[in-house]
Design a protein around this motif. Sequence first.
Motif, PDB file in Angstrom:
ATOM      1  N   ASP A  13       0.464 -65.631  13.029  1.00  0.00           N
ATOM      2  CA  ASP A  13       1.473 -65.526  11.970  1.00  0.00           C
ATOM      3  C   ASP A  13       2.514 -64.483  12.352  1.00  0.00           C
ATOM      4  O   ASP A  13       2.288 -63.672  13.254  1.00  0.00           O
ATOM      5  N   VAL A  14       3.661 -64.541  11.676  1.00  0.00           N
ATOM      6  CA  VAL A  14       4.764 -63.628  11.991  1.00  0.00           C
ATOM      7  C   VAL A  14       5.322 -63.004  10.714  1.00  0.00           C
ATOM      8  O   VAL A  14       5.065 -63.471   9.608  1.00  0.00           O
ATOM      9  N   GLN A  15       6.126 -61.957  10.892  1.00  0.00           N
ATOM     10  CA  GLN A  15       6.854 -61.323   9.793  1.00  0.00           C
ATOM     11  C   GLN A  15       7.980 -62.240   9.313  1.00  0.00           C
ATOM     12  O   GLN A  15       8.449 -63.081  10.081  1.00  0.00           O
ATOM     13  N   PRO A  16       8.443 -62.056   8.086  1.00  0.00           N
ATOM     14  CA  PRO A  16       9.632 -62.806   7.631  1.00  0.00           C
ATOM     15  C   PRO A  16      10.810 -62.526   8.576  1.00  0.00           C
ATOM     16  O   PRO A  16      10.858 -61.469   9.196  1.00  0.00           O
ATOM     17  N   ALA A  17      11.747 -63.468   8.652  1.00  0.00           N
ATOM     18  CA  ALA A  17      12.891 -63.301   9.564  1.00  0.00           C
ATOM     19  C   ALA A  17      14.111 -62.731   8.856  1.00  0.00           C
ATOM     20  O   ALA A  17      15.099 -62.398   9.495  1.00  0.00           O
ATOM     21  N   ASP A  18      14.042 -62.593   7.546  1.00  0.00           N
ATOM     22  CA  ASP A  18      15.235 -62.123   6.857  1.00  0.00           C
ATOM     23  C   ASP A  18      15.534 -60.674   7.192  1.00  0.00           C
ATOM     24  O   ASP A  18      14.615 -59.918   7.458  1.00  0.00           O
ATOM     25  N   PRO A  19      16.799 -60.186   7.178  1.00  0.00           N
ATOM     26  CA  PRO A  19      18.007 -60.982   6.897  1.00  0.00           C
ATOM     27  C   PRO A  19      18.428 -61.872   8.066  1.00  0.00           C
ATOM     28  O   PRO A  19      18.700 -61.397   9.148  1.00  0.00           O
ATOM     29  N   TYR A  20      18.453 -63.189   7.794  1.00  0.00           N
ATOM     30  CA  TYR A  20      18.756 -64.198   8.816  1.00  0.00           C
ATOM     31  C   TYR A  20      20.106 -63.968   9.472  1.00  0.00           C
ATOM     32  O   TYR A  20      20.284 -64.209  10.654  1.00  0.00           O
ATOM     33  N   GLU A  21      21.097 -63.515   8.650  1.00  0.00           N
ATOM     34  CA  GLU A  21      22.460 -63.436   9.178  1.00  0.00           C
ATOM     35  C   GLU A  21      22.604 -62.393  10.280  1.00  0.00           C
ATOM     36  O   GLU A  21      23.590 -62.389  11.002  1.00  0.00           O
ATOM     37  N   GLU A  22      21.602 -61.528  10.425  1.00  0.00           N
ATOM     38  CA  GLU A  22      21.713 -60.505  11.466  1.00  0.00           C
ATOM     39  C   GLU A  22      21.174 -60.951  12.822  1.00  0.00           C
ATOM     40  O   GLU A  22      21.269 -60.234  13.810  1.00  0.00           O
ATOM     41  N   TRP A  23      20.610 -62.136  12.875  1.00  0.00           N
ATOM     42  CA  TRP A  23      20.107 -62.662  14.138  1.00  0.00           C
ATOM     43  C   TRP A  23      21.265 -63.222  14.968  1.00  0.00           C
ATOM     44  O   TRP A  23      22.106 -63.949  14.450  1.00  0.00           O
TER      45      TRP A  23
END
Lengths: 456, 456
Positions: free
Chosen positions: B90-100
């Motif tokens: 499992d992984v951590q949430p990816a948010d904030p998406y816009e910073e990727w």
Amino acid sequence: MSEQQLNYLKENRSKNLAALYDFLKIPSVSTDSTFKKDVRNAGQFVYDYLNEIGFSNLEMIETDGHPIIYGEYMGAGKDAPTVLLYGHYDVQPADPYEEWISEPFLPEERNGRIYARGASDDKGQVFMHLAVFEAFMKTEGKLPLNVKVCIEGEEEIGSENLHNYLNAYPEKFAADFTVISDSGMIAENQPTILYGLKGFTGIEIEVTGPSYDLHSGIYGGAVKNPAMALAQLLATMKNKDEQITVSGFYDGVEDLTKEERELIKNVQGENYLETTGAIQTISEKGYSAKEHTMARPTFEINGIYGGYQGEGTKTIIPTSATAKITCRIVPNQDPERIQDLLETHIEKYKPAGVKVKVKKEKLSAKAYKVEPTDPLIVKAAESYERAFKKEAVFVRMGGSIPVVEWLDNLYEHPVVLLGFGTPDDRLHSPNESFPLNSFDLGMETIVYYWNTFKKE
Amino acid sequence: MSEQQLNYLKENRSKNLAALYDFLKIPSVSTDSTFKKDVRNAGQFVYDYLNEIGFSNLEMIETDGHPIIYGEYMGAGKDAPTVLLYGHYDVQPADPYEEWISEPFLPEERNGRIYARGASDDKGQVFMHLAVFEAFMKTEGKLPLNVKVCIEGEEEIGSENLHNYLNAYPEKFAADFTVISDSGMIAENQPTILYGLKGFTGIEIEVTGPSYDLHSGIYGGAVKNPAMALAQLLATMKNKDEQITVSGFYDGVEDLTKEERELIKNVQGENYLETTGAIQTISEKGYSAKEHTMARPTFEINGIYGGYQGEGTKTIIPTSATAKITCRIVPNQDPERIQDLLETHIEKYKPAGVKVKVKKEKLSAKAYKVEPTDPLIVKAAESYERAFKKEAVFVRMGGSIPVVEWLDNLYEHPVVLLGFGTPDDRLHSPNESFPLNSFDLGMETIVYYWNTFKKE
């Protein structure tokens, strides 16, 4: 001599309520650009209404934001006084939506109240004036005094464009006095003359630490946590006695006189615990909750945020944390000076290891006070009393209407606050509402008031 | 004698990277129920891989949350040791998406790194083990030791179900030692033996005032502002010297020895300012940033929120404000006791006029330490050094892997932390990545390590 108008309003009550509901259905949230078109549509509603009842020189004044609706009636002649009627057709955001019992933009009648965003603040009260103008025009074909109408769409976001327009074209809105119905009574059915309002100013504090959210295990202990830095900074601004500990904040603030304390004490205020659900009232040391809300300056965090807010845990050091703050100020406090004092305090007390940015709220206002013995105020009190069949009380209140102070400064004429809201209206909150009783008796008050200007 | 496996890995590098990318593409965010199915699919990926390379007794162990993947290889015989390999899919949430810069779940190679959520923590490192097992099976048809594989799907949310399962069926995972690759090296290409990890515990503080958001003009001065109450409360928990001011918090914490300070000093640590972008390192008085992160307990606000966060201004007193807090703890600190101390402190210092609710994080862990002279550790260091061609350093670190402590307590056997992450990996943050260099040399290290168990 007001019989004709009152009868007209009685006969057209259903039609009026239906029209008000149409007005309330428009989600004119000025702060959120998603609703830009809806805000305009709400302005158009006011424009069309004024047009239909025979007002002239109608204008939808374009601004950098939402338009200002202007219209006038000059049929009372040169000898009659001219009133400026101010109001606003924009509303606060409705979020959190899930807390509304009925849809915020689908008005519903329950328990003798109209539930909808803007029902009380301020569409409901603006509409009452429109309906009363109509009642005069349809019955007598004229109004007892000249009227300039200014209904704006940016009150909830600081009225910046109206402010600029007023200063650029002061002649446009020049009048003998101003009437505003965008406030409340201290209790349902209790005619209330507001002779003082607080001013308003605000800042946003943004604390920035690392340039991205850090893993709290790997970096905890190496850098300052921005949320903790913000908490520590905010805690230096108010003490346990609810005194604002920003140097110079209270400079020039006059203490309450014995008479004012007596006046406030005698006002049958609301039961704060019942209305708010708080477990205890908390106010500045030496002042009751009523005294503090009505006449002492305040410092409130309106919002705070930074880092992870979702479900579960996210073990990070947030990159930043922000607090939105507004202060309500009293006579002799200058809003720009207060912002400077806050900024100086923050610069002095900001914790090491973080950057702190202070964003000053552009629009602000000084406090406002009018003489309770002014004949225009006395007439208003009498009209109130006649409609509500109860003696009016005179109070100062904690709310701010920046435009009141601007008009006061600009025209140096009395501003009459003829408000019909009640403490249970939940302005700015989910489930805003407005009593049908205020709707009916408020219009009656306005009819009486305009008729005091009639030449016999 | 590792030539065969290393050649196999070299020849199959493209295939392996493609398979890893498929693994990374699955958004297995365990904390967010929206991704429930994806989390399961990531578990299925591990299951299928083990199945394909000839592991037996495969199980997708159902739990109240996400499944645990189990598989074993017992072909090394009764005399060979058995290793338990632990990891998480499992992984951590990816948010904030816009910073990727590139999509979090669409792996991309840039600057010699694989960018994707989970590339380093922990899918990348789990995959390396799978690929190495495959290399042994495809070249020699066997492994040098017996293996039990336990790859879970809830590490990022506290491993509660694994914890329960371990305690219910301890025999299932019984082994002679454990290997975990879910940590990092102190610098890229610097073999690092982690001989100590911090423990972990957490609480959520919710401050509630009025039962709905109040108009700050009408009620400011009558009730306590929950956001201010929270700030004032948090400010009592840490002082300007970054010392945690909760009574009893440091009880039993041993001061760093001269030797440990020397060891930490000699570790060529990362440049915190460069890696984090902070303007200054801030650490507990009397300890360097490196000492604090590696060996002293921490108290971090992971998130704070309450009231209005949108565009513009909303002049309210928020109904509530919340802070999410986690502490990293060191040997002799008990997580449940720390929670109790925090709760007692909050009860004592909570401002009047608000309700304060403390929610204790269910899962927590004590700190972990292993003897750096243990033969299993020495072998690991040697394998590292052979692959990276550089001497290994021995360090304690600030991260927490609760399962390490549980396995340590349950089986009383050494846990070897064979991590290949680097300080630039941005775990739990946007733009997580993993160096291709770690991918290649890490697999080489693992090959060497397993071969140290080969009977000659």
